[in-house]
Structures are given as structure tokens and as C-alpha cells.
Design an enzyme around this catalytic site. Structure first.
Site, PDB file in Angstrom:
ATOM      1  N   ALA A  66      -3.850   1.619  13.725  1.00 12.72           N
ATOM      2  CA  ALA A  66      -5.045   1.492  12.889  1.00 12.72           C
ATOM      3  C   ALA A  66      -6.072   0.556  13.509  1.00 12.72           C
ATOM      4  O   ALA A  66      -7.069   0.237  12.886  1.00 12.72           O
ATOM      5  CB  ALA A  66      -4.657   1.020  11.498  1.00 12.72           C
ATOM      6  N   LYS A 120       0.837  -1.208   0.000  1.00 12.68           N
ATOM      7  CA  LYS A 120       0.000   0.000   0.000  1.00 12.68           C
ATOM      8  C   LYS A 120       0.869   1.254   0.000  1.00 12.68           C
ATOM      9  O   LYS A 120       0.614   2.196  -0.744  1.00 12.68           O
ATOM     10  CB  LYS A 120      -0.875  -0.039   1.247  1.00 12.68           C
ATOM     11  N   LYS A 172       9.050  -5.871  12.089  1.00 14.05           N
ATOM     12  CA  LYS A 172       8.731  -5.291  10.806  1.00 14.05           C
ATOM     13  C   LYS A 172       9.769  -4.250  10.412  1.00 14.05           C
ATOM     14  O   LYS A 172      10.494  -3.716  11.228  1.00 14.05           O
ATOM     15  CB  LYS A 172       7.339  -4.671  10.831  1.00 14.05           C
ATOM     16  N   PHE A 217      -3.784  -0.763   7.315  1.00 15.77           N
ATOM     17  CA  PHE A 217      -4.375  -2.096   7.106  1.00 15.77           C
ATOM     18  C   PHE A 217      -5.239  -2.148   5.840  1.00 15.77           C
ATOM     19  O   PHE A 217      -4.998  -1.411   4.882  1.00 15.77           O
ATOM     20  CB  PHE A 217      -5.164  -2.537   8.336  1.00 15.77           C
ATOM     21  N   PHE A 224       4.335  -8.437  -8.818  1.00 19.68           N
ATOM     22  CA  PHE A 224       5.466  -9.199  -8.288  1.00 19.68           C
ATOM     23  C   PHE A 224       6.060 -10.027  -9.420  1.00 19.68           C
ATOM     24  O   PHE A 224       5.361 -10.388 -10.373  1.00 19.68           O
ATOM     25  CB  PHE A 224       5.025 -10.115  -7.137  1.00 19.68           C
ATOM     26  N   THR A 248       4.077   1.519  -0.921  1.00 19.08           N
ATOM     27  CA  THR A 248       4.821   1.671  -2.180  1.00 19.08           C
ATOM     28  C   THR A 248       3.898   2.181  -3.277  1.00 19.08           C
ATOM     29  O   THR A 248       4.303   2.999  -4.104  1.00 19.08           O
ATOM     30  CB  THR A 248       5.457   0.337  -2.637  1.00 19.08           C
ATOM     31  N   TRP A 257       7.621  -0.679  -7.693  1.00 18.43           N
ATOM     32  CA  TRP A 257       8.673  -1.209  -6.817  1.00 18.43           C
ATOM     33  C   TRP A 257       9.974  -1.349  -7.631  1.00 18.43           C
ATOM     34  O   TRP A 257      11.044  -0.943  -7.182  1.00 18.43           O
ATOM     35  CB  TRP A 257       8.250  -2.573  -6.242  1.00 18.43           C
ATOM     36  N   ARG A 309       2.014   8.152   6.922  1.00 15.97           N
ATOM     37  CA  ARG A 309       2.253   8.177   8.368  1.00 15.97           C
ATOM     38  C   ARG A 309       3.739   8.047   8.699  1.00 15.97           C
ATOM     39  O   ARG A 309       4.523   7.555   7.891  1.00 15.97           O
ATOM     40  CB  ARG A 309       1.507   7.012   9.039  1.00 15.97           C
TER      41      ARG A 309
END
Lengths: 558, 558
Positions: free
Chosen positions: A275, A73, A107, A303, A383, A75, A411, A96
Site C-alpha cells: 500500500a 480494518k 506481523k 493502511f 475494545f 476485522t 471481534w 487482500r
């Protein structure tokens, strides 16, 4: 496709001085408060001077329910912002801030990845401009002043068993979740049960992100309920006289931070509320400032769309008077396959049928977003192992919903990978077809609001809750809090409260275990399941890989 | 004399952009990392480039024992720095950063006062450049990693009853002094006794202030002893693998901060260790950087000369290879009268006899400083009600000691009030008559070092300590820590351990109640009496007066 790590790409970035980034938005250099050469806060006075200017178009990036496969999200938000700039639009992004604690746990950071990143990545993942630290300091000042008030005689008559204000620290530390304080004798106060939440979960974080200006910030801080008396009447932060010094501590933190993408486009990175127990969006001030300065503002919510977008729309947009022009729902073949029943181990095998199966999750989110009156477009975050048949399956499914799905390769390729998405999004926004309205009205009851979300967004048949939960909601309505929106704290992994239930479950009962009143932030939190407000570190924390190389560069962040 | 408050004077200051202040020291603008327009950090690379340059003269400002009357060590440091610049010398000052917590409690900030201040005062007293926050974060990361290690199996065999590493927060909060953590079940770890110290008391603060560079910082962090095993062998921070991520968190904080005096002269404000359980001076890096850039560097040490200067000389100068050229001892008529037996209520009455009586305290400090081989001069920090007879009494007493006492009016007049002091100090420094040597050699025993300070500086006849204290010192000597200097934690209000004993008591026994090993900072702490490492808030905390005015200016700091 790049074989460099995110931190290598970030470090190789050709950053421009932050004043040049500000120039793109016509911010005078004197109104940028520098933090180093590549970060700045936008001055309060300048923001005030923007009053009355027209707003740009607001575009929300949200996603299907998160899976271990990763959706992308942030990226996509960065890539779309760069894409809009690449096609000649004046665009900014709003995301954020990263929380320091989790960077040392499991993470990575929150600055995007690959060639869709915001820089300086290392600083943004560590102290950045100190906003989180300021919130931690303000939070714990209030805690200290509450206990100090009791220590010196408790004139306000606080029931020491009913102190609701905990402490906060930006660290992953399970040992602090539940503690007993004030041991060691009368000089140390009255022993009490207490605990720490991570700073992102502090009500002050939510307040900072919803405040319109310093006066509003101070009023909201004053409204925080810190404890109750024996007669159950609330004791407010302003009764403790902590609202003004807390505002002083938060003065600079309220000014939004400006940084840049790898392609030197402006990025506002400000605020980082959870969130689940909070609303999970960047600050209202940053979003509104960006809208005054750019023609297109791309922002994201935490999320999946059931949690993040729902709160963005029902809480942030409602309260701040924002009106999004378009919503981008991000999906990946991999994540849809997981939703379609494929196991993690088999994700790399071509399986268009599983993609179609998993599209039920995407479809529910598309339908949900349309309930708010905003046009939807789907971004397929590409991907390496995705196949044409899988992508075609998504395209066909989304077309069947009367929307479009666009493949994005930001990406690997930066803005070159989002040109088509950018064109489509700009066209949707320019068409001005959105007729945004929140899902429910302020006037309905608090439990009715919970039910509206549970049935209207999650697909639940109904809501279950103890009589004590109903009683508390009724009491808050009687106390004048009935007009507040509801902030749902639910697992992010499913539409339901059961994290294992992928796809688009329906007909289930949503259990509301507890409710909390965030009177300062201005919402009622409904807890549907165990929600962790202080993470722990894993067996081998990321911290063990983080350090400096011989030149003082930070290694091990991602 | 000014009738404006410190904050009014500070806010009216004609600040110059920080790049201009850097220019005075020939720091290129690109090597100043700005934090706003009036604060900057000096870059690591620039500091490295100074290697091999000759050093300026180092001047220490210290004082008689603190009294409620106030002595004015920081104002004299600032005033002397401005005075040296006013007489045409290239001078900089080096002082400590203010601790955020106490700003909301009782005391004002640490930025001087009147017309001898460092600005921006408000920011310096709140978040400044985030150094304290970085230390707090690094400290609590280590705490979390220790408990996490135990939670996941305790491979290192830590005795959970012998965890010596506490937690830290920059707040005055008595409730956090003694706590029990990890309650609430197995998911939250093993319940344990714990507690928080204020950030200034963190060993990491002392380490940051003694580190020579990033590599030294990382090594010292690794050396911290965090716990013991059942066999009493130590567990180090590097065993927990926290030294590298902590260094990453502290990377930027290690770079010294540059700000300015009201007269636009350069001021390095960096680090703020407690002056009881730590050494109470600004950072070695700031002092050394200033010495490379200025011809005269004026710095101060915490509390009176018995604590602050003793540690500055025996710990900081010894370890960092610094060699002061002159020592200024600050005294006031009011404080000497208090030392001479006058009560607070009678302080404004002329009383030269009491001044003479109180000079015994000043005299002991002069004698002590000379034991280090450094020339001494006395600064009489002038107050409105001081009379000629009282000032003459000090002058005569100091002359009898073979030194000079100079009246200074910097509080009211800025550099105009310190021209004579500046001329005299420059002359002393230029004469190069100092032959600095620490009071004791590295090689003597740890208890011998304590005794050397107790008898040689405090005037004690001897030291008393439990056999357990002696045993621990012996053990540390056997473990290879015998070469460390000793850091005395004693009341600042008296040469003795009894805060009520003013003047120059002698013949008393100094009780050493406890000893602690700060293996990372590199000293052994000897606790002589109750030393508070986490302050509490008073009945009416200063916080209640702190807030923003309608323009967003901070009110209530002083």
C-alpha cells in the site's frame, strides 16, 4: 469476550465445503476450481459469462492512520460482511491475500481476528492457492531473461547500469536488498548491482490486481519498463519477449480465490500489493466478480484513508470504472487516544478528552472521503477497556461532522456485533446518494497530481522536490505517461511524511524524494521518505514460534 | 504414428475427474485433497491408515546412458504402467515432478510424450500443486534466518566465511550462481559471498523425497548443516530454529500428488531431486503409498542406470526398506548406434553393426543391475526408422546375456504398444526371484563406498582424490556420518567422468574433485567433475515460444 487465540477460533470453525459457499452466489460447482475442500478459484469462463449483469453496491472500509494500538480494518470488513448477511442481504467481502514473508517476521496474517475471520486461516497465511508464488516465478523469469539477453550479445543495447527491473522473493531477508550478481567469470554473465523486493512489492502484483482479463494482463506485462539504453530510451518487457511466458505463469493466479468467513459467508481473497509503492487493494477482477454475484460487496484498502482509500479511489476505482456507494472509516478509542497525545502505557486509562483531541485525525479522513463524493459512516471497533464517555465523545464529534459513528463488537461477537452498522450501511448504499469522482483529472500534470493529493488529502502547504524529480516527471509526460494517476509512497503513520506526527498536522512541506514509473501497472510512484520494499526479520522472528503440533496442525500463526 | 505434438495430445485427453482415478485405488474422495478437477494430494491421515497393509511389487525403469538421441525412460514408465492395467493388473506409476525453471530454458517437461503421457501436462510443467514453490520458500526462510541470526549478534558464533547454506529459486538464471549479498550498509547485514541453486538441487528437495512422515521430515531438516564455526564445528538448522517453521511450510507438499495417464490410470507425481548432487527419484512417501494401493508400481530413476538406478537402489531402497522385484532397462536403436560410434547426422541409416558395438553400454548396465540381485529385462523403445536387423541385433545381444529384450511402441500406441513387456514384467515380478541387496554395506568407510561404485558400477580401475577430500571424509566418519550412503555427482553421459566417453569404458581413474555432506538428506555427495546446480538459459530460450492462445490455453510447452 473470547479468550481463545485467533488460530484456535479459526481451527474450531465449522467450515462448509467451498461448493456450498459458491452456491450462495450461484456459482456452479464446475466453475469452482478447488484447492482443497475449503478454497477455490472462480473459473475464467464463468467470470466471462457474467458480462452485462447489473452490479451490486460497493462499500469501502478504510481507517484512521494506523497506530501501534491497532484499528481493526480487516476485522471490520469481515464483521460488516457477516452483519449484512445476518440482516438478510446477499453480501460478499473482498480482501487482500497475506504475504508469506512477513508471517515469519513480526506481523500476523491478514485474515481478520477473533470472531471476524476468514478461513482457512493457516493456508491463507502460507501458500494459499499459490498466487504469490506464481508472481514470484513470473517476476524472476523476466529478470533471468533480461540478464540472458545481455549475456548472449545484448542486441537491444541495454545500458547494464540502468536495469531497473529487480528480482523478487516472498521472504523477509535484508541480505537480499542490495546484491551484486553474475560474479564468478564470463559463464555467469556480466557483474551488476541488483536487489530483491518482497513479492508484494513487485510491479507484477500491482498489474495482476489492476488487470481486467488475460489480454489486459499480457498487455500490461509487456508495458513494463525493465531498463534503459544509453540514449535513455526505455526497453520494455515485450522487447525481451517475456510477456507471453509470464502470462502463462500467471494464468491461474488471475482467477480470484473464494473462501469463507467463520459464519460461512463468501469471501474473495485475491491479490496483495503493497500500500505504499503500489495501490494496496485486492484485485479488480475479484471486486468486479463479487459485484456481479452479490448485492453488497465490502472491501478494504491498505493502511489509513490517506494512503489506502485515496489510492483505492484515485487509482483502482478510476481505472476500473468502479463507483463506491459508501465508505466506512474505522476508529478505536485507543488509537484516537494515541492520536490525542496519550502514551502506549496509559492507553487503558479512561480519557475522553484525549479521544476528542485525537478525533482531529478521524475528522480529516471524514472530510477527505467526502471530497470524492461518497457518503461516510464511522465504525468504532470496540475494545474491552473502552468507556461510555470515550465512545460518546467520538459519537458527538462525528455527529458534529454530520455523520454517524456506530459501535461494533464483531471481534467478540461476530455478526451480532455489526447488525446496526450493517443496517446503516445498507441504508446509505440503497439511498444511492454517492456521486463518486476522483480527486484530480487524468489531464493535469504529474506534479499537479502529487500536489492535489498533498494539499487536498494530507494537509500539506506545498510539495518540495529536486529539479531532477521535476525533470523526470516532465520527461514521462513527454513520453506519453502524463495521463497516469500517481501512487504515493509515504509513511502510513501520519498525514505528513514524518511518522511521528499524529493527529491532523497541516502547513507542512511534503518532500518528494524520488519518482518511479510503473508503466505496466499504470501509475507513477512518488516516494516521500524511505520506503522499505524488502523487510528484514526482527531479533526474535515469529518463525521461531511457528511449527506443527503432533497432529500436523500449524501452531504459532495469528 | 501420431503427427500431433505432445501438448496437442495432452490437451485432447479424455481426463476423468481425479476422484474416479482415486477410486481405482480405493482412495475415498474425502481423502483426496483436490487441486483443480484433475490433480489431488492424498491426505496424510489416509496414508497413515494404510500402515500394515501388504505391499505390491516394485518395478524400476532405468536406461542406458543418455544420448542426444533420446531414450524414453519416462514414456516407457508410463507405457508400462498403462500396459499392466491393460492386461488386467492393478498398477500405478510413480514419477518425479518437473522443474519449472528448465521448462523456460531448453528441455521440455517431465510428463512423458506421445501416447504415453501423464496429464494435465501444462499444469504439471508449471506450478502443479505448488510443491517446488513450498521447497523454495522453506529453503529461503532458512537462508534469511541464518543471516538474521548473524545480523542480530551471532550468538551461535557462525564463521561468516563458512556459511554452506545457499539460496534457491526455481528459475534458470546464471546471474544468481555467484553473488555478494548484504551490500548497502549495516542495516542490510554483513556482506558475504553467496549464491542460488535451482530448487531441484536444494537439499530440502532431497529431504522431502526421503522423509517417511512429518516427524522424520522435521528431524532431517533440523539435521541440515548450514555453516561452521571457527573451530569447524557444525551449526545445524535446528540451532537456527528454522526446522519447525520449515516443516510448517512443507506440510502440504509432503503429501503425494495423484494425477492420471492418458489412459486414465493412476500416476503419483511427487518430488523432483536432481540426479547428480541428489538421488534423482520420486518421493519415498509416494512410492510407499502406491505400493499399499496397487499390486504393481512402476517407477523410474534419473539419467542412466549408473547414476539413477544405482542411487535408487543404494540410497532410496536401502534407506526406505524398499525392495524392487524387477528392473527394466530402456534402450533405443538410435542411442545404441551413437554408443557404437555413429554420428548424430547418420543416425537414421540402418547400421546393425554399430548397434551391436553400442550394446556394450547396455550390457554393462544389465550386469550392474544384477549385482543388486534384481532380475533385468530390456525395453526397446521403438522409433520410426528402426529396422528389423537392428532390433534383432539387440535381441540377440541381450539373449546372450541371459535376458530378454522387448520392443515397445507406447509412444505411438499407448498401452497397445507395451502389452508384451507388461506380461513379461508381471511374470518376473510374480516369480519373486529378486534377492535385493545394496552394493555396499553401511559399515564400510566413505571412500570405500565411492570406490565400490566407481569400480563395481562405472568400470573404473581406481579413484583419485586430493588429500583434503580424504581428510574431510575421515572427519565426517569421526563425526558420526560414516554410515551414510554416497551420492555420486558425475556426468550422466558416460560411465566415466568424461562425458565424451560412450560405450563401456574401463580402466580409467575416477577423479573425485570435492565432497559435500548432506546431513539432512542423509548422504555424502562425491563430485566427479563440474556439476551445475543453477542452469542458464540458452540464446533463444523456450520461454520465447510459451504463451496463451486466445482461449487461455498454454502453448509452447512440450
Amino acid at each position: 469476550m473470547s479468550h481463545k487465540s485467533d488460530i484456535e477460533i479459526a481451527r474450531a470453525a465449522k467450515k462448509r465445503p467451498i461448493q456450498e459457499i459458491g452456491e450462495k452466489l450461484a456459482i456452479p460447482p464446475g466453475d469452482l476450481i478447488p484447492y482443497g475442500h475449503d478454497k477455490a478459484k472462480v473459473s475464467r469462463d464463468f467470470i466471462r459469462s457474467l458480462d452485462g449483469r447489473p452490479d451490486g453496491k460497493l462499500i469501502l472500509v478504510t481507517a484512521i492512520n494506523p497506530t501501534p494500538a491497532g484499528e481493526g480494518k480487516t476485522t471490520t470488513t469481515v464483521g460488516l460482511g457477516d452483519g449484512l448477511n445476518a440482516i438478510g442481504k446477499k453480501a460478499a467481502i473482498c480482501i487482500r491475500e497475506a504475504s508469506l514473508g512477513p508471517c515469519f517476521g513480526m506481523k500476523g496474517g491478514a485474515a481478520g481476528g477473533g470472531y471476524a475471520q476468514v478461513v482457512p486461516m493457516e493456508e491463507m497465511n502460507l501458500h494459499f492457492t499459490g498466487d504469490f508464488h506464481a508472481i514470484t516465478a513470473a517476476h524472476n523469469l523476466l529478470s533471468a531473461m533480461i540478464d540472458n539477453h545481455i549475456h548472449w550479445g545484448n542486441e537491444l543495447g541495454i545500458d547494464t547500469r540502468r536495469i531497473t527491473w529487480r528480482r523478487a522473493l516472498d521472504v523477509n531477508d535484508r541480505a537480499l536488498r542490495s546484491v551484486v550478481t553474475s560474479l564468478g567469470g564470463p559463464g555467469n554473465g556480466f557483474p551488476a548491482e541488483a536487489g530483491f523486493d518482497i513479492t508484494a512489492a513487485s510491479e507484477i502484483m500491482a498489474i495482476l490486481c489492476l488487470a481486467e482479463d488475460l489480454a489486459d494482463l499480457e498487455m500490461r506485462l509487456g508495458n513494463i519498463i525493465v531498463a534503459y539504453r544509453r540514449d535513455r530510451s526505455p526497453v520494455f518487457c515485450r522487447d525481451i519477449k517475456a510477456d507471453r511466458p509470464m502470462t502463462a505463469l500467471l494464468r491461474d493466479a488471475l482467477q480470484p480465490n473464494l473462501v469463507q468467513t467463520l459464519e460461512n459467508n463468501p469471501a474473495f481473497v485475491h491479490g496483495g500489493p503493497f500500500a505504499n509503492i503500489a495501490h494496496g487493494c485486492n484485485s479488480v477482477i475479484a471486486t468486479k466478480t463479487a459485484l456481479k454475484l452479490a448485492d453488497y460487496v465490502v472491501t478494504e484498502a491498505g493502511f489509513g484513508a490517506d494512503l489506502g482509500a485515496e489510492k483505492f479511489l484515485n487509482i483502482k476505482c478510476r481505472k476500473a470504472g468502479l463507483s463506491p456507494s459508501a465508505i466506512v472509516v474505522v476508529a478505536t478509542c485507543r488509537a484516537l487516544k494515541l492520536n490525542g497525545g496519550v502514551t502506549l502505557a496509559d492507553l487503558s486509562k479512561e480519557n475522553p478528552n484525549a479521544v476528542v483531541e485525537g478525533c482531529s485525525n478521524l475528522g480529516r479522513h471524514i472530510d477527505n472521503m467526502r471530497k470524492f463524493g461518497v457518503p461516510v459512516i464511522v465504525a468504532i471497533n470496540h475494545f474491552h477497556a473502552d468507556t461510555e464517555s470515550e465512545i460518546d465523545a467520538i459519537r458527538a464529534y462525528v455527529a458534529g461532522k454530520g455523520a454517524e459513528a456506530i459501535v461494533c463488537t464483531h471481534w467478540a461477537n461476530g455478526s451480532k456485533g455489526t447488525l446496526e452498522l450493517a443496517e446503516k450501511v445498507a441504508a446509505i448504499a440503497d439511498a444511492d446518494e454517492a456521486e463518486f469522482a476522483p480527486l484530480y483529472r487524468d489531464e493535469i500534470g504529474l506534479m499537479d497530481k502529487i500536489e492535489a493529493i498533498a494539499t487536498g488529502i494530507y494537509g500539506a502547504s506545498t510539495v518540495s522536490a529536486d529539479p531532477s524529480v521535476h525533470a523526470r516527471l516532465k520527461r514521462w509526460e513527454a513520453d506519453g505517461y502524463g495521463h497516469l494517476p500517481v501512487c504515493m509512497a509515504k509513511t502510513q503513520n501520519s498525514f505528513s511524511a514524518d511518522p511521528g506526527l499524529r493527529g491532523a498536522p497541516s502547513g507542512f512541506v511534503l518532500p518528494v524524494r524520488d519518482v518511479r514509473l510503473s508503466a505496466g501497472a499504470g501509475f507513477v510512484v512518488a516516494l516521500c521518505g524511505e520506503i522499505m520494499t524488502m523487510p528484514g526479520l526482527p531479533r526474535v522472528p515469529a518463525a521461531e514460534s511457528i511449527g506443527l503440533d503432533a497432529d500436523g496442525n500449524i501452531e504459532g500463526l495469528s
